[in-house]
Motif scaffolding. Structure first.
Motif, PDB file in Angstrom:
ATOM      1  N   VAL A  87       0.963  -1.272  -0.061  1.00 21.29           N
ATOM      2  CA  VAL A  87      -0.174   0.049   0.063  1.00 21.29           C
ATOM      3  C   VAL A  87       0.961   1.189  -0.050  1.00 21.29           C
ATOM      4  CG1 VAL A  87      -1.669   1.237   1.426  1.00 21.29           C
ATOM      5  CG2 VAL A  87      -2.137  -1.138   0.922  1.00 21.29           C
ATOM      6  N   VAL A  88       1.914   1.250   0.904  1.00 18.85           N
ATOM      7  CA  VAL A  88       2.968   2.424   0.843  1.00 18.85           C
ATOM      8  C   VAL A  88       3.406   2.716  -0.351  1.00 18.85           C
ATOM      9  CG1 VAL A  88       4.919   3.331   1.817  1.00 18.85           C
ATOM     10  CG2 VAL A  88       3.197   2.190   3.297  1.00 18.85           C
ATOM     11  N   TYR A  89       3.921   1.680  -1.184  1.00 15.76           N
ATOM     12  CA  TYR A  89       4.460   1.576  -2.469  1.00 15.76           C
ATOM     13  C   TYR A  89       3.272   2.249  -3.533  1.00 15.76           C
ATOM     14  CZ  TYR A  89       5.693   0.183  -7.277  1.00 15.76           C
ATOM     15  OH  TYR A  89       5.749   0.183  -8.398  1.00 15.76           O
TER      16      TYR A  89
ATOM     17  N   ARG B 289       1.427   6.764  -7.061  1.00  9.73           N
ATOM     18  CA  ARG B 289       0.176   7.731  -7.013  1.00  9.73           C
ATOM     19  C   ARG B 289       0.828   8.981  -6.875  1.00  9.73           C
ATOM     20  NH1 ARG B 289      -2.119  11.509  -8.024  1.00  9.73           N
ATOM     21  NH2 ARG B 289      -4.277  11.641  -8.208  1.00  9.73           N
ATOM     22  N   LEU B 290       1.557   9.548  -5.754  1.00  9.48           N
ATOM     23  CA  LEU B 290       1.996  10.655  -5.509  1.00  9.48           C
ATOM     24  C   LEU B 290       2.838  11.115  -6.516  1.00  9.48           C
ATOM     25  CD1 LEU B 290       2.314  10.748  -1.635  1.00  9.48           C
ATOM     26  CD2 LEU B 290       0.603  11.924  -2.970  1.00  9.48           C
TER      27      LEU B 290
ATOM     28  N   THR C 247      -0.125   2.331 -18.345  1.00 11.61           N
ATOM     29  CA  THR C 247       0.883   1.933 -17.357  1.00 11.61           C
ATOM     30  C   THR C 247       0.034   2.057 -15.902  1.00 11.61           C
ATOM     31  OG1 THR C 247       2.708   2.802 -18.697  1.00 11.61           O
ATOM     32  CG2 THR C 247       3.029   2.477 -16.394  1.00 11.61           C
ATOM     33  N   PHE C 248      -0.334   3.335 -15.727  1.00 17.25           N
ATOM     34  CA  PHE C 248      -0.957   3.480 -14.441  1.00 17.25           C
ATOM     35  C   PHE C 248      -2.229   2.621 -13.942  1.00 17.25           C
ATOM     36  CE2 PHE C 248      -3.260   5.454 -10.869  1.00 17.25           C
ATOM     37  CZ  PHE C 248      -2.324   5.881  -9.822  1.00 17.25           C
ATOM     38  N   ILE C 249      -2.998   2.217 -14.815  1.00 19.37           N
ATOM     39  CA  ILE C 249      -4.199   1.665 -14.666  1.00 19.37           C
ATOM     40  C   ILE C 249      -3.895   0.081 -14.805  1.00 19.37           C
ATOM     41  CG2 ILE C 249      -6.741   1.471 -15.460  1.00 19.37           C
ATOM     42  CD1 ILE C 249      -6.217   3.947 -14.278  1.00 19.37           C
ATOM     43  N   PHE C 250      -3.093  -0.206 -15.332  1.00 18.64           N
ATOM     44  CA  PHE C 250      -2.904  -1.959 -15.474  1.00 18.64           C
ATOM     45  C   PHE C 250      -1.715  -2.376 -15.072  1.00 18.64           C
ATOM     46  CE2 PHE C 250      -6.024  -0.573 -18.921  1.00 18.64           C
ATOM     47  CZ  PHE C 250      -7.064  -1.435 -18.744  1.00 18.64           C
ATOM     48  N   ILE C 251      -0.459  -1.756 -15.445  1.00 12.06           N
ATOM     49  CA  ILE C 251       0.561  -2.154 -14.930  1.00 12.06           C
ATOM     50  C   ILE C 251       1.031  -1.899 -13.379  1.00 12.06           C
ATOM     51  CG2 ILE C 251       3.185  -1.878 -15.362  1.00 12.06           C
ATOM     52  CD1 ILE C 251       1.614  -3.222 -17.531  1.00 12.06           C
ATOM     53  N   ALA C 252       0.531  -0.750 -13.202  1.00 14.16           N
ATOM     54  CA  ALA C 252       0.721  -0.466 -11.688  1.00 14.16           C
ATOM     55  C   ALA C 252       0.167  -1.349 -10.567  1.00 14.16           C
ATOM     56  CB  ALA C 252       0.441   0.919 -11.295  1.00 14.16           C
TER      57      ALA C 252
ATOM     58  N   VAL D  69      -7.504   4.207   1.802  1.00 18.80           N
ATOM     59  CA  VAL D  69      -6.562   5.506   2.278  1.00 18.80           C
ATOM     60  C   VAL D  69      -6.675   6.602   1.362  1.00 18.80           C
ATOM     61  CG1 VAL D  69      -3.912   5.800   2.479  1.00 18.80           C
ATOM     62  CG2 VAL D  69      -4.926   3.649   3.327  1.00 18.80           C
ATOM     63  N   THR D  70      -6.639   6.436   0.064  1.00 18.68           N
ATOM     64  CA  THR D  70      -6.542   7.363  -1.141  1.00 18.68           C
ATOM     65  C   THR D  70      -7.870   8.425  -0.919  1.00 18.68           C
ATOM     66  OG1 THR D  70      -7.336   5.889  -2.817  1.00 18.68           O
ATOM     67  CG2 THR D  70      -5.217   6.397  -2.563  1.00 18.68           C
ATOM     68  N   MET D  71      -9.101   7.592  -0.532  1.00 11.16           N
ATOM     69  CA  MET D  71     -10.240   8.315  -0.437  1.00 11.16           C
ATOM     70  C   MET D  71     -10.291   9.129   0.697  1.00 11.16           C
ATOM     71  SD  MET D  71     -13.313   6.042  -1.864  1.00 11.16           S
ATOM     72  CE  MET D  71     -14.496   7.178  -1.397  1.00 11.16           C
ATOM     73  N   ALA D  72      -9.900   8.426   1.858  1.00  9.24           N
ATOM     74  CA  ALA D  72      -9.605   9.237   3.037  1.00  9.24           C
ATOM     75  C   ALA D  72      -8.572  10.755   3.023  1.00  9.24           C
ATOM     76  CB  ALA D  72      -9.251   8.260   4.252  1.00  9.24           C
ATOM     77  N   LEU D  73      -7.884  10.424   2.234  1.00 11.88           N
ATOM     78  CA  LEU D  73      -6.717  11.465   2.037  1.00 11.88           C
ATOM     79  C   LEU D  73      -7.109  12.391   0.848  1.00 11.88           C
ATOM     80  CD1 LEU D  73      -3.362   9.554   2.348  1.00 11.88           C
ATOM     81  CD2 LEU D  73      -4.332  11.018   4.355  1.00 11.88           C
ATOM     82  N   ASN D  74      -8.090  12.424   0.460  1.00 10.83           N
ATOM     83  CA  ASN D  74      -8.882  13.029  -0.815  1.00 10.83           C
ATOM     84  C   ASN D  74      -7.657  12.839  -1.931  1.00 10.83           C
ATOM     85  OD1 ASN D  74     -11.191  13.867   0.327  1.00 10.83           O
ATOM     86  ND2 ASN D  74      -9.974  15.494   1.849  1.00 10.83           N
ATOM     87  N   ILE D  75      -6.994  11.910  -2.146  1.00 11.61           N
ATOM     88  CA  ILE D  75      -6.155  11.695  -3.224  1.00 11.61           C
ATOM     89  C   ILE D  75      -6.886  11.316  -4.429  1.00 11.61           C
ATOM     90  CG2 ILE D  75      -4.293  10.341  -4.121  1.00 11.61           C
ATOM     91  CD1 ILE D  75      -3.112  10.280  -1.268  1.00 11.61           C
TER      92      ILE D  75
END
Length: 302
Positions: free
Chosen positions: A11-13, A18-19, A34-39, A76-82
């Motif tokens: 999750v941290v990775y 994402r950041l 890359t981001f939607i499938f590979i990550a 986590v990403t929703m809680a942080l508004n990411i």
């Protein structure tokens, strides 16, 4: 404990990736293959690689554990508004499947090593130590290489039909002038659950070519619609103008902002057909602009 460590580390990775994409958005696109499938594939791979082989008994476990990682990333990403709920609901099935496949690949590596009688019970072997940094770098390197090169602009038309048990003139009247509505907080519609603003009211200044119909939604979302074709009680065509710069950033997720880089509304056309004196068929055709590397998936949600 080791499973928890593997999930949290993955999750941290994922958050770091994402950041990084967010900070380098001029050269790395979140709406990319890359981001939607590979990550997520790499996230799933890392989840399973971090877990000792004796903790994962079969392929189903290897496929399922990365879904827990994906779910925690969502929270986590929703809680942080990411990220917003709308984007996550659309992309989570793809994210989870890609992560699960990554877990299966990692599991197959571990099984191969077990067959070679290498002890993996309490450590990650040298091969995996070498493979992890390579795997972790892939989403960043490929993201830089891909950029927006895979984008494909496309216009699609979505058509829906509805049989309404009332007269054609009554339907026509309601299309032209939609009255303000009381919004039920428990309406339970799919779009509401996804976070789309509810429609509030529609106002038309004149019933003629060039007439302007303003459609207002909750939280400050609005569209301007101009009558481009009209046949009384039979046809109404509206050219849509969107104002992405005037829509509050909290209304829609940035990646599906109407009028933005990836999505726009172009035209609506209503066709009314009288079935009998108390029945009318309404056909609504909506022309939409989409611009992503995976338009085929966007069409499903359109």
């Amino acid at each position: 404990m080791k499973i928890t460590f593997a999930i949290i580390t993955s999750v941290v990775y994922a958050l770091m990736v994402r950041l990084t994409y967010g900070m380098l958005n001029s050269v790395m696109e979140i709406m990319s293959i890359t981001f939607i499938f590979i990550a997520p594939f790499v996230v799933g791979f890392l989840t399973v690689i971090f877990i000792p082989a004796h903790k994962i008994r079969n392929g189903w476990t290897a496929f399922g554990l990365p879904w827990l990682t994906a779910g925690l990333i969502l929270i986590v990403t929703m809680a942080l508004n990411i990220e917003g709920a709308i984007c996550w609901m659309m992309i989570f099935p793809v994210f989870g499947i890609a992560a699960g496949l990554g877990g299966l690949i990692a599991f197959s590596f571990k099984q191969k090593k077990l067959k070679e009688k290498e002890d993996l019970k309490n450590k990650i072997d040298t091969f995996h130590k070498m493979s992890m940094p390579i795997a972790m770098a892939i989403p960043l390197l490929l993201g830089l290489m891909e950029g927006d090169r895979m984008y494909s602009a496309e216009y699609i038309t979505i058509e829906e039909e509805l049989i309404i048990p009332t007269t054609t003139d009554k339907v026509w009247e309601n299309i032209l002038d939609v009255k303000p509505q009381e919004i039920s907080v428990n309406s339970g519609s799919i779009t509401e659950k996804m976070g789309f603003p509810n429609h509030v009211k529609t106002e038309l200044d004149k019933v003629d070519l060039g007439g302007t119909r303003m459609s207002y939604y909750e939280r400050g979302l609005f569209f301007k619609e101009t009558i481009s074709k009209m046949e009384q009680e039979r046809l109404l065509e509206l050219e849509i103008t969107t104002f992405p710069d005037q829509i509050p950033p909290t209304v829609m997720d940035e990646h599906i902002l109407v009028g933005g880089k990836h999505l726009d509304l172009i035209k609506d056309q209503y066709v009314l057909e009288k079935i009998d004196n108390q029945t009318t068929k309404v056909t609504l055709s909506s022309k939409i602009y989409i611009n992503t590397p995976f338009n085929w998936y966007c069409k499903i949600w359109a």
